[in-house]
Design a protein around this motif. Sequence first.
Motif, PDB file in Angstrom:
ATOM      1  N   GLN A 149       0.814  -1.210   0.000  1.00 35.89           N
ATOM      2  CA  GLN A 149       0.000   0.000   0.000  1.00 35.89           C
ATOM      3  C   GLN A 149       0.848   1.260   0.000  1.00 35.89           C
ATOM      4  N   ASP A 150       2.049   1.211   0.593  1.00 38.31           N
ATOM      5  CA  ASP A 150       2.870   2.404   0.698  1.00 38.31           C
ATOM      6  C   ASP A 150       3.859   2.536  -0.441  1.00 38.31           C
ATOM      7  N   ALA A 151       3.791   1.631  -1.428  1.00 37.31           N
ATOM      8  CA  ALA A 151       4.727   1.704  -2.542  1.00 37.31           C
ATOM      9  C   ALA A 151       4.446   2.947  -3.378  1.00 37.31           C
ATOM     10  N   ALA A 152       5.493   3.467  -4.014  1.00 35.10           N
ATOM     11  CA  ALA A 152       5.338   4.659  -4.846  1.00 35.10           C
ATOM     12  C   ALA A 152       4.401   4.368  -6.011  1.00 35.10           C
ATOM     13  N   PRO A 153       3.487   5.267  -6.338  1.00 37.68           N
ATOM     14  CA  PRO A 153       2.557   5.023  -7.454  1.00 37.68           C
ATOM     15  C   PRO A 153       3.292   4.939  -8.786  1.00 37.68           C
ATOM     16  N   GLU A 154       2.779   4.059  -9.647  1.00 38.95           N
ATOM     17  CA  GLU A 154       3.362   3.933 -10.964  1.00 38.95           C
ATOM     18  C   GLU A 154       2.803   5.030 -11.875  1.00 38.95           C
ATOM     19  N   GLY A 155       3.498   5.275 -12.967  1.00 40.20           N
ATOM     20  CA  GLY A 155       3.042   6.269 -13.921  1.00 40.20           C
ATOM     21  C   GLY A 155       4.127   7.270 -14.239  1.00 40.20           C
ATOM     22  N   VAL A 156       3.757   8.349 -14.891  1.00 41.14           N
ATOM     23  CA  VAL A 156       4.682   9.398 -15.329  1.00 41.14           C
ATOM     24  C   VAL A 156       4.371  10.665 -14.547  1.00 41.14           C
ATOM     25  N   SER A 157       5.389  11.314 -14.023  1.00 39.34           N
ATOM     26  CA  SER A 157       5.170  12.547 -13.279  1.00 39.34           C
ATOM     27  C   SER A 157       4.695  13.647 -14.211  1.00 39.34           C
ATOM     28  N   ALA A 158       3.996  14.614 -13.647  1.00 36.44           N
ATOM     29  CA  ALA A 158       3.491  15.724 -14.452  1.00 36.44           C
ATOM     30  C   ALA A 158       4.631  16.496 -15.098  1.00 36.44           C
ATOM     31  N   ALA A 159       5.751  16.682 -14.339  1.00 33.63           N
ATOM     32  CA  ALA A 159       6.882  17.428 -14.889  1.00 33.63           C
ATOM     33  C   ALA A 159       7.482  16.713 -16.099  1.00 33.63           C
ATOM     34  N   GLU A 160       7.563  15.385 -16.005  1.00 29.93           N
ATOM     35  CA  GLU A 160       8.123  14.617 -17.121  1.00 29.93           C
ATOM     36  C   GLU A 160       7.209  14.678 -18.347  1.00 29.93           C
ATOM     37  N   ALA A 161       5.915  14.568 -18.093  1.00 31.20           N
ATOM     38  CA  ALA A 161       4.974  14.625 -19.209  1.00 31.20           C
ATOM     39  C   ALA A 161       5.011  15.987 -19.893  1.00 31.20           C
ATOM     40  N   TYR A 162       5.122  17.061 -19.094  1.00 28.57           N
ATOM     41  CA  TYR A 162       5.189  18.410 -19.663  1.00 28.57           C
ATOM     42  C   TYR A 162       6.462  18.586 -20.490  1.00 28.57           C
ATOM     43  N   ALA A 163       7.586  18.039 -19.971  1.00 29.27           N
ATOM     44  CA  ALA A 163       8.848  18.169 -20.703  1.00 29.27           C
ATOM     45  C   ALA A 163       8.798  17.433 -22.030  1.00 29.27           C
ATOM     46  N   ASP A 164       8.093  16.309 -22.067  1.00 28.89           N
ATOM     47  CA  ASP A 164       7.998  15.536 -23.303  1.00 28.89           C
ATOM     48  C   ASP A 164       7.046  16.169 -24.310  1.00 28.89           C
ATOM     49  N   GLY A 165       6.311  17.195 -23.880  1.00 28.94           N
ATOM     50  CA  GLY A 165       5.358  17.820 -24.803  1.00 28.94           C
ATOM     51  C   GLY A 165       6.022  18.422 -26.018  1.00 28.94           C
ATOM     52  N   ALA A 166       7.280  18.788 -25.907  1.00 31.13           N
ATOM     53  CA  ALA A 166       7.982  19.417 -27.022  1.00 31.13           C
ATOM     54  C   ALA A 166       8.176  18.470 -28.192  1.00 31.13           C
ATOM     55  N   ILE A 167       8.136  17.162 -27.938  1.00 30.64           N
ATOM     56  CA  ILE A 167       8.388  16.211 -29.020  1.00 30.64           C
ATOM     57  C   ILE A 167       7.092  15.733 -29.667  1.00 30.64           C
ATOM     58  N   LEU A 168       5.977  16.186 -29.128  1.00 34.74           N
ATOM     59  CA  LEU A 168       4.699  15.798 -29.721  1.00 34.74           C
ATOM     60  C   LEU A 168       4.515  16.475 -31.075  1.00 34.74           C
ATOM     61  N   PRO A 169       3.782  15.852 -31.983  1.00 42.25           N
ATOM     62  CA  PRO A 169       3.547  16.487 -33.289  1.00 42.25           C
ATOM     63  C   PRO A 169       2.735  17.761 -33.130  1.00 42.25           C
ATOM     64  N   PRO A 170       2.892  18.711 -34.038  1.00 46.38           N
ATOM     65  CA  PRO A 170       2.144  19.970 -33.930  1.00 46.38           C
ATOM     66  C   PRO A 170       0.659  19.753 -34.143  1.00 46.38           C
ATOM     67  N   LEU A 171      -0.118  20.686 -33.651  1.00 46.94           N
ATOM     68  CA  LEU A 171      -1.558  20.628 -33.858  1.00 46.94           C
ATOM     69  C   LEU A 171      -1.887  20.825 -35.332  1.00 46.94           C
ATOM     70  N   PRO A 172      -2.981  20.265 -35.809  1.00 43.74           N
ATOM     71  CA  PRO A 172      -3.348  20.470 -37.218  1.00 43.74           C
ATOM     72  C   PRO A 172      -3.648  21.930 -37.495  1.00 43.74           C
ATOM     73  N   GLY A 173      -3.538  22.307 -38.754  1.00 45.85           N
ATOM     74  CA  GLY A 173      -3.800  23.685 -39.135  1.00 45.85           C
ATOM     75  C   GLY A 173      -5.250  24.074 -38.949  1.00 45.85           C
ATOM     76  N   LEU A 174      -5.488  25.373 -38.865  1.00 47.17           N
ATOM     77  CA  LEU A 174      -6.851  25.861 -38.704  1.00 47.17           C
ATOM     78  C   LEU A 174      -7.667  25.607 -39.959  1.00 47.17           C
ATOM     79  N   PRO A 175      -8.947  25.364 -39.827  1.00 50.36           N
ATOM     80  CA  PRO A 175      -9.779  25.141 -41.005  1.00 50.36           C
ATOM     81  C   PRO A 175      -9.938  26.430 -41.804  1.00 50.36           C
ATOM     82  N   PRO A 176     -10.166  26.336 -43.101  1.00 48.98           N
ATOM     83  CA  PRO A 176     -10.356  27.551 -43.906  1.00 48.98           C
ATOM     84  C   PRO A 176     -11.674  28.228 -43.573  1.00 48.98           C
ATOM     85  N   LEU A 177     -11.719  29.529 -43.769  1.00 50.07           N
ATOM     86  CA  LEU A 177     -12.940  30.287 -43.535  1.00 50.07           C
ATOM     87  C   LEU A 177     -13.951  29.967 -44.639  1.00 50.07           C
ATOM     88  N   PRO A 178     -15.191  29.635 -44.284  1.00 48.31           N
ATOM     89  CA  PRO A 178     -16.206  29.387 -45.322  1.00 48.31           C
ATOM     90  C   PRO A 178     -16.380  30.613 -46.222  1.00 48.31           C
TER      91      PRO A 178
END
Length: 440
Positions: free
Chosen positions: A219-248
């Motif tokens: 019960q007292d073991a450290a929780p598994e998973g990824v820390s928030a700081a690590e996840a935020y740091a890895d955000g730089a390697i994520l692909p960019p968001l798609p482009g905005l849609p064209p205006l009708p």
Amino acid sequence: MSDIHDETYGAVDDDPRAGAQSDERTFAALPPAHGRGFAQSWWGQSWLKALEDTALDLQQLKTGRRLARAGAVGAVSVRPGRITAVVKDRDGTPHRSDVLLQELSPEEWDRFLSMTIERAGHIAALLDREMPPHLVEDAAAAGVELLPGIGDLEPECDCDAWDHCGHTAALCYQVARLLDEDPFVLLLVRGRGERILLDELQVRSVAEAGFQEPLEGTQDAAPEGVSAAEAYADGAILPPLPGLPPLPAEPGLPPTLDTEAEPAPGLDVPAVEFLAAQAAVEAYRLLADALTPGHEKSSVEAELTEAEDAVRLAAAQPGAVIEARLAAESERGRDGLALAVRAWTYGGRAALHVLEEEWTPRGEALARARAALDAAWDEDERPRLRAAHNRWTVVGTDAQLRHGRDGRWWPYRKERGRWVPAGPAAHDPATALAMASGKE
């Protein structure tokens, strides 16, 4: 606010599958549906299509629509496989009417639940009381038909009709209004109530994520998973968001109000249609602004006052009747509204403020205004200006410059004894004065 009121929600057993049979919801009788359709959502329209494609007597459908519009359908009871209500004839004679729909089998529910937890968007849509097409399509791909098809809505009525009668048709039209507000109504008829369904989805989601009870001594073991700081740091390697849609190419068209029913008393249909069209135009303008590069750095526009919004609407040329109402409601009068509209067409809210607001530049604002006037003309060409607050009138002429709080200059011209806007703003007072004098 919704006019649909859920009166009761029946108790259920602990076992989801056994408890489904005691699940029941009762909705209070809905008010008459004057001037509106019975289904606004696509799934509500699919429900009505199943009815209208099945019924052999179109006259009975018309009777059902009239009864439903008149508020002749009483409280609606919804439970697995059956929907029930008392429907009154035009003479007040009550009839118990039922519409039956086949429940999904345990195997079909198992496939539906497994499909739903695979896409978080499906659960989110249901929680938002929506049933997006891709949820229904994915369910169909898994062999589960959620929406009824031809012949699936089976009628029963004590009037002894062998097909859909006006009473069962009225019940179906009223159920479409319930479905608009809450797609869980459909899922309940198919065999599972909202609470049971969400509980099962939660259990399956937890199991799918692989969560388990902690073993003894861990019960007292450290929780598994990824820390928030690590996840935020890895955000730089994520692909960019798609482009905005064209205006009708242009604003969308608002829904038509041309229905077979007479409008409710006091409803000004042309005014509502005009407001809907202007809402589409304004939404288009906001979208165009949002897609402009650098828009994220712009400050948020303050909400228009009622008086300002009346001018905006009048500038769209709504017609004499609506213009008269806007003039009265804004307390400007017809001539005052026409003058305000003229200003609005040159510069929107800013131009309207310059028309109606008189203020005295002081300190730096006055120094900047005088510097701009000095730099606009050579010494021997500068016109004689008489200052009064933020207004500089050219002596001996019918031209005037008005200084806005943003530093721009607005051209004004005297017509029939009053000062009227003569053009858009300019940063150079000489340019604005040329427009006021009619030289541009």
